[in-house]
Design a protein around this motif. Structure first.
Motif, PDB file in Angstrom:
ATOM      1  N   LYS A 109       0.824  -1.215   0.000  1.00  0.00           N
ATOM      2  CA  LYS A 109       0.000   0.000   0.000  1.00  0.00           C
ATOM      3  C   LYS A 109       0.852   1.257   0.000  1.00  0.00           C
ATOM      4  CE  LYS A 109      -3.950  -1.967   2.425  1.00  0.00           C
ATOM      5  NZ  LYS A 109      -4.691  -1.998   3.695  1.00  0.00           N
ATOM      6  N   THR A 110       2.038   1.165   0.602  1.00  0.00           N
ATOM      7  CA  THR A 110       2.922   2.335   0.657  1.00  0.00           C
ATOM      8  C   THR A 110       3.741   2.484  -0.619  1.00  0.00           C
ATOM      9  OG1 THR A 110       4.803   1.179   1.639  1.00  0.00           O
ATOM     10  CG2 THR A 110       3.159   2.085   3.154  1.00  0.00           C
ATOM     11  N   GLY A 111       3.730   1.458  -1.474  1.00  0.00           N
ATOM     12  CA  GLY A 111       4.502   1.502  -2.711  1.00  0.00           C
ATOM     13  C   GLY A 111       5.973   1.150  -2.534  1.00  0.00           C
ATOM     14  N   LEU A 112       6.320   0.598  -1.370  1.00  0.00           N
ATOM     15  CA  LEU A 112       7.712   0.226  -1.121  1.00  0.00           C
ATOM     16  C   LEU A 112       7.975  -1.209  -1.555  1.00  0.00           C
ATOM     17  CD1 LEU A 112       8.227   1.739   2.455  1.00  0.00           C
ATOM     18  CD2 LEU A 112       9.069   2.655   0.288  1.00  0.00           C
ATOM     19  N   THR A 113       9.210  -1.452  -1.959  1.00  0.00           N
ATOM     20  CA  THR A 113       9.625  -2.807  -2.291  1.00  0.00           C
ATOM     21  C   THR A 113      10.265  -3.452  -1.065  1.00  0.00           C
ATOM     22  OG1 THR A 113      11.843  -2.135  -2.960  1.00  0.00           O
ATOM     23  CG2 THR A 113      10.119  -2.095  -4.672  1.00  0.00           C
ATOM     24  N   GLN A 114      10.459  -4.749  -1.145  1.00  0.00           N
ATOM     25  CA  GLN A 114      11.187  -5.425  -0.078  1.00  0.00           C
ATOM     26  C   GLN A 114      12.582  -4.836   0.061  1.00  0.00           C
ATOM     27  OE1 GLN A 114      11.072  -9.647  -0.945  1.00  0.00           O
ATOM     28  NE2 GLN A 114       9.140  -9.902   0.157  1.00  0.00           N
ATOM     29  N   ARG A 115      13.203  -4.505  -1.058  1.00  0.00           N
ATOM     30  CA  ARG A 115      14.540  -3.889  -1.045  1.00  0.00           C
ATOM     31  C   ARG A 115      14.507  -2.560  -0.295  1.00  0.00           C
ATOM     32  NH1 ARG A 115      19.347  -5.119  -1.353  1.00  0.00           N
ATOM     33  NH2 ARG A 115      19.063  -6.405  -3.183  1.00  0.00           N
ATOM     34  N   ASP A 116      13.484  -1.734  -0.531  1.00  0.00           N
ATOM     35  CA  ASP A 116      13.374  -0.446   0.171  1.00  0.00           C
ATOM     36  C   ASP A 116      13.344  -0.652   1.680  1.00  0.00           C
ATOM     37  OD1 ASP A 116      13.168   0.978  -2.277  1.00  0.00           O
ATOM     38  OD2 ASP A 116      10.974   0.793  -2.275  1.00  0.00           O
ATOM     39  N   VAL A 117      12.506  -1.566   2.123  1.00  0.00           N
ATOM     40  CA  VAL A 117      12.378  -1.829   3.556  1.00  0.00           C
ATOM     41  C   VAL A 117      13.694  -2.380   4.098  1.00  0.00           C
ATOM     42  CG1 VAL A 117      11.181  -3.181   5.330  1.00  0.00           C
ATOM     43  CG2 VAL A 117       9.879  -2.172   3.444  1.00  0.00           C
ATOM     44  N   ALA A 118      14.260  -3.344   3.402  1.00  0.00           N
ATOM     45  CA  ALA A 118      15.509  -3.956   3.846  1.00  0.00           C
ATOM     46  C   ALA A 118      16.620  -2.912   3.982  1.00  0.00           C
ATOM     47  CB  ALA A 118      15.927  -5.051   2.864  1.00  0.00           C
ATOM     48  N   ASP A 119      16.727  -2.029   3.013  1.00  0.00           N
ATOM     49  CA  ASP A 119      17.759  -0.993   3.070  1.00  0.00           C
ATOM     50  C   ASP A 119      17.572  -0.081   4.277  1.00  0.00           C
ATOM     51  OD1 ASP A 119      18.926  -2.007   0.778  1.00  0.00           O
ATOM     52  OD2 ASP A 119      18.155  -0.427  -0.551  1.00  0.00           O
ATOM     53  N   HIS A 120      16.332   0.300   4.556  1.00  0.00           N
ATOM     54  CA  HIS A 120      16.055   1.200   5.680  1.00  0.00           C
ATOM     55  C   HIS A 120      16.346   0.561   7.035  1.00  0.00           C
ATOM     56  CE1 HIS A 120      13.947   3.821   2.808  1.00  0.00           C
ATOM     57  NE2 HIS A 120      14.160   4.758   3.712  1.00  0.00           N
ATOM     58  N   ILE A 121      16.111  -0.744   7.145  1.00  0.00           N
ATOM     59  CA  ILE A 121      16.326  -1.402   8.436  1.00  0.00           C
ATOM     60  C   ILE A 121      17.675  -2.134   8.488  1.00  0.00           C
ATOM     61  CG2 ILE A 121      13.850  -1.589   8.913  1.00  0.00           C
ATOM     62  CD1 ILE A 121      14.057  -4.571   8.191  1.00  0.00           C
ATOM     63  N   ARG A 122      18.442  -1.967   7.442  1.00  0.00           N
ATOM     64  CA  ARG A 122      19.794  -2.553   7.358  1.00  0.00           C
ATOM     65  C   ARG A 122      19.783  -4.076   7.532  1.00  0.00           C
ATOM     66  NH1 ARG A 122      21.114   1.491  11.418  1.00  0.00           N
ATOM     67  NH2 ARG A 122      20.975   3.458  10.348  1.00  0.00           N
ATOM     68  N   GLN A 123      18.922  -4.696   6.761  1.00  0.00           N
ATOM     69  CA  GLN A 123      18.816  -6.155   6.743  1.00  0.00           C
ATOM     70  C   GLN A 123      18.818  -6.608   5.280  1.00  0.00           C
ATOM     71  OE1 GLN A 123      18.753  -8.352   9.193  1.00  0.00           O
ATOM     72  NE2 GLN A 123      18.495  -7.002  10.944  1.00  0.00           N
ATOM     73  N   PRO A 124      19.158  -7.850   5.025  1.00  0.00           N
ATOM     74  CA  PRO A 124      19.071  -8.347   3.650  1.00  0.00           C
ATOM     75  C   PRO A 124      17.616  -8.480   3.201  1.00  0.00           C
ATOM     76  CG  PRO A 124      19.789 -10.092   5.137  1.00  0.00           C
ATOM     77  CD  PRO A 124      19.697  -8.839   5.954  1.00  0.00           C
ATOM     78  N   VAL A 125      17.414  -8.464   1.908  1.00  0.00           N
ATOM     79  CA  VAL A 125      16.068  -8.629   1.354  1.00  0.00           C
ATOM     80  C   VAL A 125      15.476  -9.961   1.812  1.00  0.00           C
ATOM     81  CG1 VAL A 125      14.740  -8.864  -0.781  1.00  0.00           C
ATOM     82  CG2 VAL A 125      16.528  -7.144  -0.628  1.00  0.00           C
ATOM     83  N   SER A 126      16.312 -10.964   1.967  1.00  0.00           N
ATOM     84  CA  SER A 126      15.817 -12.272   2.407  1.00  0.00           C
ATOM     85  C   SER A 126      15.163 -12.194   3.782  1.00  0.00           C
ATOM     86  CB  SER A 126      16.941 -13.306   2.416  1.00  0.00           C
ATOM     87  OG  SER A 126      17.959 -12.938   3.329  1.00  0.00           O
ATOM     88  N   PHE A 127      15.633 -11.275   4.640  1.00  0.00           N
ATOM     89  CA  PHE A 127      15.022 -11.076   5.954  1.00  0.00           C
ATOM     90  C   PHE A 127      13.565 -10.638   5.783  1.00  0.00           C
ATOM     91  CE2 PHE A 127      13.668  -7.990   9.130  1.00  0.00           C
ATOM     92  CZ  PHE A 127      13.844  -8.680  10.316  1.00  0.00           C
ATOM     93  N   VAL A 128      13.341  -9.626   4.948  1.00  0.00           N
ATOM     94  CA  VAL A 128      11.985  -9.110   4.723  1.00  0.00           C
ATOM     95  C   VAL A 128      11.121 -10.195   4.091  1.00  0.00           C
ATOM     96  CG1 VAL A 128      10.600  -7.329   3.584  1.00  0.00           C
ATOM     97  CG2 VAL A 128      12.848  -6.746   4.518  1.00  0.00           C
ATOM     98  N   SER A 129      11.674 -10.912   3.140  1.00  0.00           N
ATOM     99  CA  SER A 129      10.940 -11.984   2.475  1.00  0.00           C
ATOM    100  C   SER A 129      10.501 -13.055   3.466  1.00  0.00           C
ATOM    101  CB  SER A 129      11.810 -12.599   1.380  1.00  0.00           C
ATOM    102  OG  SER A 129      11.153 -13.693   0.780  1.00  0.00           O
ATOM    103  N   LYS A 130      11.404 -13.468   4.340  1.00  0.00           N
ATOM    104  CA  LYS A 130      11.078 -14.504   5.323  1.00  0.00           C
ATOM    105  C   LYS A 130      10.047 -14.025   6.344  1.00  0.00           C
ATOM    106  CE  LYS A 130      15.452 -16.917   4.855  1.00  0.00           C
ATOM    107  NZ  LYS A 130      16.755 -17.213   5.466  1.00  0.00           N
TER     108      LYS A 130
END
Length: 82
Positions: free
Chosen positions: A24-45
């Motif tokens: 809904k916010t238009g963010l990608t998993q990569r966007d979130v991962a970058d902001h929280i300093r985690q790999p994309v796999s973290f957000v995916s899991k």
């Protein structure tokens, strides 16, 4: 005490709700991962419910998504428990 199998249905529901909120916010998993300093796999899991989310991690993710943790949890409860 017997441990519950992981992931639980509730973890999967939380992950799906988190993903829907992110989309809904238009963010990608990569966007979130970058902001929280985690790999994309973290957000995916987390979104798939295969990784347990710590409280402090939820606070960080809510901040990135621009929603207060209280509002996020209220909406989650209304959606899945209501």
């Amino acid at each position: 005490m017997r441990q519950r199998p992981y992931p639980t249905v509730d973890h999967q529901r939380l992950g799906r709700f988190l993903k829907a909120t992110r989309l809904k916010t238009g963010l990608t998993q990569r966007d979130v991962a970058d902001h929280i300093r985690q790999p994309v796999s973290f957000v995916s899991k987390v979104e798939s419910g295969t990784r347990q989310l710590q409280v402090l991690e939820l606070l960080e993710i809510c901040s990135v998504l621009g929603i207060s943790p209280g509002a996020f949890l209220d909406q989650f409860q209304d959606e899945f428990r209501g």
